[in-house]
Design a protein around this motif. Sequence first.
Motif, PDB file in Angstrom:
ATOM      1  N   PRO B  49       0.850  -1.209   0.000  1.00  0.00           N
ATOM      2  CA  PRO B  49       0.000   0.000   0.000  1.00  0.00           C
ATOM      3  C   PRO B  49       0.886   1.260   0.000  1.00  0.00           C
ATOM      4  O   PRO B  49       1.855   1.315   0.752  1.00  0.00           O
ATOM      5  N   VAL B  50       0.549   2.211  -0.852  1.00  0.00           N
ATOM      6  CA  VAL B  50       1.319   3.453  -0.911  1.00  0.00           C
ATOM      7  C   VAL B  50       0.383   4.651  -1.054  1.00  0.00           C
ATOM      8  O   VAL B  50      -0.739   4.527  -1.545  1.00  0.00           O
ATOM      9  N   ARG B  51       0.882   5.777  -0.602  1.00  0.00           N
ATOM     10  CA  ARG B  51       0.180   7.038  -0.835  1.00  0.00           C
ATOM     11  C   ARG B  51       1.177   7.946  -1.551  1.00  0.00           C
ATOM     12  O   ARG B  51       2.313   8.121  -1.092  1.00  0.00           O
ATOM     13  N   VAL B  52       0.769   8.461  -2.699  1.00  0.00           N
ATOM     14  CA  VAL B  52       1.680   9.269  -3.514  1.00  0.00           C
ATOM     15  C   VAL B  52       1.088  10.657  -3.701  1.00  0.00           C
ATOM     16  O   VAL B  52      -0.107  10.808  -3.986  1.00  0.00           O
ATOM     17  N   GLN B  53       1.943  11.668  -3.539  1.00  0.00           N
ATOM     18  CA  GLN B  53       1.529  13.049  -3.801  1.00  0.00           C
ATOM     19  C   GLN B  53       2.392  13.581  -4.941  1.00  0.00           C
ATOM     20  O   GLN B  53       3.610  13.376  -4.950  1.00  0.00           O
ATOM     21  N   GLY B  54       1.783  14.230  -5.913  1.00  0.00           N
ATOM     22  CA  GLY B  54       2.548  14.757  -7.032  1.00  0.00           C
ATOM     23  C   GLY B  54       1.648  15.357  -8.086  1.00  0.00           C
ATOM     24  O   GLY B  54       0.503  15.710  -7.808  1.00  0.00           O
ATOM     25  N   SER B  55       2.182  15.482  -9.290  1.00  0.00           N
ATOM     26  CA  SER B  55       1.409  16.080 -10.386  1.00  0.00           C
ATOM     27  C   SER B  55       0.895  14.987 -11.308  1.00  0.00           C
ATOM     28  O   SER B  55       1.679  14.175 -11.790  1.00  0.00           O
ATOM     29  N   LYS B  56      -0.409  15.028 -11.549  1.00  0.00           N
ATOM     30  CA  LYS B  56      -1.006  14.038 -12.455  1.00  0.00           C
ATOM     31  C   LYS B  56      -0.979  14.573 -13.878  1.00  0.00           C
ATOM     32  O   LYS B  56      -1.171  15.760 -14.113  1.00  0.00           O
ATOM     33  N   SER B  57      -0.740  13.671 -14.842  1.00  0.00           N
ATOM     34  CA  SER B  57      -0.834  14.103 -16.236  1.00  0.00           C
ATOM     35  C   SER B  57      -1.207  12.915 -17.116  1.00  0.00           C
ATOM     36  O   SER B  57      -0.989  11.756 -16.745  1.00  0.00           O
ATOM     37  N   LEU B  58      -1.770  13.258 -18.264  1.00  0.00           N
ATOM     38  CA  LEU B  58      -2.149  12.232 -19.234  1.00  0.00           C
ATOM     39  C   LEU B  58      -1.074  12.167 -20.303  1.00  0.00           C
ATOM     40  O   LEU B  58      -0.793  13.151 -20.986  1.00  0.00           O
ATOM     41  N   GLY B  59      -0.428  11.013 -20.442  1.00  0.00           N
ATOM     42  CA  GLY B  59       0.663  10.875 -21.406  1.00  0.00           C
ATOM     43  C   GLY B  59       0.148  10.752 -22.834  1.00  0.00           C
ATOM     44  O   GLY B  59      -1.034  10.493 -23.063  1.00  0.00           O
ATOM     45  N   ARG B  60       1.071  10.959 -23.777  1.00  0.00           N
ATOM     46  CA  ARG B  60       0.693  10.823 -25.193  1.00  0.00           C
ATOM     47  C   ARG B  60       0.251   9.402 -25.520  1.00  0.00           C
ATOM     48  O   ARG B  60      -0.459   9.167 -26.493  1.00  0.00           O
ATOM     49  N   ASP B  61       0.727   8.462 -24.694  1.00  0.00           N
ATOM     50  CA  ASP B  61       0.343   7.068 -24.914  1.00  0.00           C
ATOM     51  C   ASP B  61      -1.025   6.752 -24.317  1.00  0.00           C
ATOM     52  O   ASP B  61      -1.489   5.613 -24.352  1.00  0.00           O
ATOM     53  N   GLY B  62      -1.695   7.760 -23.772  1.00  0.00           N
ATOM     54  CA  GLY B  62      -3.031   7.571 -23.217  1.00  0.00           C
ATOM     55  C   GLY B  62      -3.034   7.085 -21.780  1.00  0.00           C
ATOM     56  O   GLY B  62      -4.102   6.917 -21.192  1.00  0.00           O
ATOM     57  N   ASN B  63      -1.831   6.842 -21.220  1.00  0.00           N
ATOM     58  CA  ASN B  63      -1.764   6.378 -19.830  1.00  0.00           C
ATOM     59  C   ASN B  63      -1.710   7.569 -18.864  1.00  0.00           C
ATOM     60  O   ASN B  63      -1.271   8.655 -19.226  1.00  0.00           O
ATOM     61  N   LEU B  64      -2.141   7.312 -17.655  1.00  0.00           N
ATOM     62  CA  LEU B  64      -2.089   8.341 -16.614  1.00  0.00           C
ATOM     63  C   LEU B  64      -0.761   8.239 -15.861  1.00  0.00           C
ATOM     64  O   LEU B  64      -0.322   7.141 -15.502  1.00  0.00           O
ATOM     65  N   TYR B  65      -0.123   9.394 -15.648  1.00  0.00           N
ATOM     66  CA  TYR B  65       1.167   9.424 -14.957  1.00  0.00           C
ATOM     67  C   TYR B  65       1.077  10.323 -13.725  1.00  0.00           C
ATOM     68  O   TYR B  65       0.297  11.278 -13.689  1.00  0.00           O
ATOM     69  N   ILE B  66       1.900   9.998 -12.747  1.00  0.00           N
ATOM     70  CA  ILE B  66       2.076  10.903 -11.600  1.00  0.00           C
ATOM     71  C   ILE B  66       3.565  11.191 -11.468  1.00  0.00           C
ATOM     72  O   ILE B  66       4.378  10.264 -11.379  1.00  0.00           O
ATOM     73  N   ILE B  67       3.925  12.464 -11.521  1.00  0.00           N
ATOM     74  CA  ILE B  67       5.304  12.871 -11.227  1.00  0.00           C
ATOM     75  C   ILE B  67       5.377  13.021  -9.706  1.00  0.00           C
ATOM     76  O   ILE B  67       4.851  13.987  -9.150  1.00  0.00           O
ATOM     77  N   ALA B  68       5.995  12.068  -9.061  1.00  0.00           N
ATOM     78  CA  ALA B  68       5.898  11.998  -7.593  1.00  0.00           C
ATOM     79  C   ALA B  68       6.712  13.085  -6.907  1.00  0.00           C
ATOM     80  O   ALA B  68       7.864  13.344  -7.257  1.00  0.00           O
ATOM     81  N   GLN B  69       6.083  13.697  -5.936  1.00  0.00           N
ATOM     82  CA  GLN B  69       6.770  14.665  -5.076  1.00  0.00           C
ATOM     83  C   GLN B  69       7.113  13.990  -3.748  1.00  0.00           C
ATOM     84  O   GLN B  69       8.173  14.209  -3.185  1.00  0.00           O
ATOM     85  N   GLU B  70       6.201  13.161  -3.306  1.00  0.00           N
ATOM     86  CA  GLU B  70       6.337  12.552  -1.984  1.00  0.00           C
ATOM     87  C   GLU B  70       5.627  11.202  -2.012  1.00  0.00           C
ATOM     88  O   GLU B  70       4.610  11.051  -2.689  1.00  0.00           O
ATOM     89  N   MET B  71       6.175  10.240  -1.297  1.00  0.00           N
ATOM     90  CA  MET B  71       5.543   8.921  -1.243  1.00  0.00           C
ATOM     91  C   MET B  71       5.573   8.426   0.201  1.00  0.00           C
ATOM     92  O   MET B  71       6.558   8.585   0.909  1.00  0.00           O
ATOM     93  N   GLU B  72       4.485   7.806   0.609  1.00  0.00           N
ATOM     94  CA  GLU B  72       4.438   7.238   1.957  1.00  0.00           C
ATOM     95  C   GLU B  72       4.036   5.777   1.856  1.00  0.00           C
ATOM     96  O   GLU B  72       3.172   5.412   1.054  1.00  0.00           O
ATOM     97  N   THR B  73       4.710   4.958   2.631  1.00  0.00           N
ATOM     98  CA  THR B  73       4.270   3.563   2.749  1.00  0.00           C
ATOM     99  C   THR B  73       3.631   3.437   4.137  1.00  0.00           C
ATOM    100  O   THR B  73       4.334   3.358   5.138  1.00  0.00           O
ATOM    101  N   PRO B  74       2.296   3.460   4.184  1.00  0.00           N
ATOM    102  CA  PRO B  74       1.588   3.537   5.474  1.00  0.00           C
ATOM    103  C   PRO B  74       1.940   2.403   6.436  1.00  0.00           C
ATOM    104  O   PRO B  74       1.986   2.627   7.651  1.00  0.00           O
ATOM    105  N   ARG B  75       2.218   1.219   5.907  1.00  0.00           N
ATOM    106  CA  ARG B  75       2.506   0.107   6.826  1.00  0.00           C
ATOM    107  C   ARG B  75       3.776   0.364   7.640  1.00  0.00           C
ATOM    108  O   ARG B  75       3.860   0.014   8.804  1.00  0.00           O
ATOM    109  N   THR B  76       4.773   0.947   6.975  1.00  0.00           N
ATOM    110  CA  THR B  76       6.036   1.204   7.687  1.00  0.00           C
ATOM    111  C   THR B  76       6.097   2.634   8.211  1.00  0.00           C
ATOM    112  O   THR B  76       7.046   3.004   8.897  1.00  0.00           O
ATOM    113  N   ARG B  77       5.098   3.423   7.841  1.00  0.00           N
ATOM    114  CA  ARG B  77       5.030   4.848   8.235  1.00  0.00           C
ATOM    115  C   ARG B  77       6.292   5.605   7.802  1.00  0.00           C
ATOM    116  O   ARG B  77       6.785   6.476   8.500  1.00  0.00           O
ATOM    117  N   ARG B  78       6.806   5.258   6.632  1.00  0.00           N
ATOM    118  CA  ARG B  78       7.992   5.965   6.113  1.00  0.00           C
ATOM    119  C   ARG B  78       7.586   6.909   4.985  1.00  0.00           C
ATOM    120  O   ARG B  78       6.721   6.591   4.168  1.00  0.00           O
TER     121      ARG B  78
END
Lengths: 273, 127
Positions: B49-78
Amino acid sequence: MKKTIFLAFVFPMILLFGYAAAHAGWEAGTVVRFDTNVNRSIDGGKSDGFLVGHLGFARTPTGERRWGVTMSATLEGAAYAKISDLDYVAVTGSPGIVFVPHALWTVAVTPFLQAKGVRDADQSAIAFGGRVSIEERIWRNLYLGQYYVYTDSGANIDTFSFSEHSLGAYAGLVATRALTVELGYEFTRGDSFRVVGTSASSTLGPGMHQHFSSAFGTDVVREEVDSHAVSVSVSKEWARDLFSRAGYTFTNMNGDLGTSTIHAGYFGLGYRF
Amino acid sequence: MQGTATGLIRPESGPVRFHLHSDRDEYTVLTGPAWYWSDLSIELPDGTPVRVQGSKSLGRDGNLYIIAQEMETPRTRRFFFFRDEGGFPLWKGSGAGRTGHGIGMGSPMGGHGGTGGGHGGGTRGHR
């Protein structure tokens, strides 16, 4: 000397231009500055404001590797409001190496070379030196840095030549998406020209140089001084390529001839392209 | 954005990436280089499980991307940071490219001696 310059500047440039993994860009800007003691007087001092225009090129590593080479080159010119003899044009080249031994630590070594032509030709100079800095990230938006800078500047008239060693520390906060604030402290030991008000011939100590400066209209003496400076600066990003920066520094300079205080500040606008 | 991570790729060049499956969509999360992950000892086995904060964008390939600013792994609280508040990539270390650090706007600190004493420029100040 020639070997030193080759090792410090030419060799890094050869490395630099063979290295593709870098970002490069140009920047132009203008800065309004003031300085309450441009003649480094121990008795009040002459204040002046000046306008600086610059055009620069900078190349920074992408960060894909732990190390990278940097390069900056700047052409700048300044016009003073009152003492036009201080107007100058300067070219500065500064290749460097950045090494990131750990994700939270950055080490940078940056030699520099500067040629400066001043309207008062006595003060025109060639300067070289180097800077070593360490930066630590404390939290995502908070960083600390420490640095050492050595500068050796040879002017046309020896009184205006100087060499100095500076040690500094700063703390920075990326307060919002577009706003960064930095606080700094710097200690410097080295030579400085100084205006002492009246003829200082009788009090000149060993190593001091004296010269009549037409720019300041009085005798100028060079001596070794210790300086303490504290500063604050605020950077603001207005658009993707447009930014501004404002700062203030208070400097206290102590030497055998007396103490000088300097208030200096600036506000600048820059554009990257 | 919260979800589970799968398909971690640590390329020799380019950003480390993984898929983030949220309740509604699937994103490709772009982070920093592999050496940065190694230094921070980030482990991300499939299903974490992860929580990601960043900028969302739609790529030319039609996929959704997130340019991550910060990531948390709630289980380890890191928490792991990839970009600062201004979007500056933290793996680039030095603040040379940070907001407003203009080439010609060196701090006027430390300037005695010579005509340029205290007048900033490319060789003075800590930027």
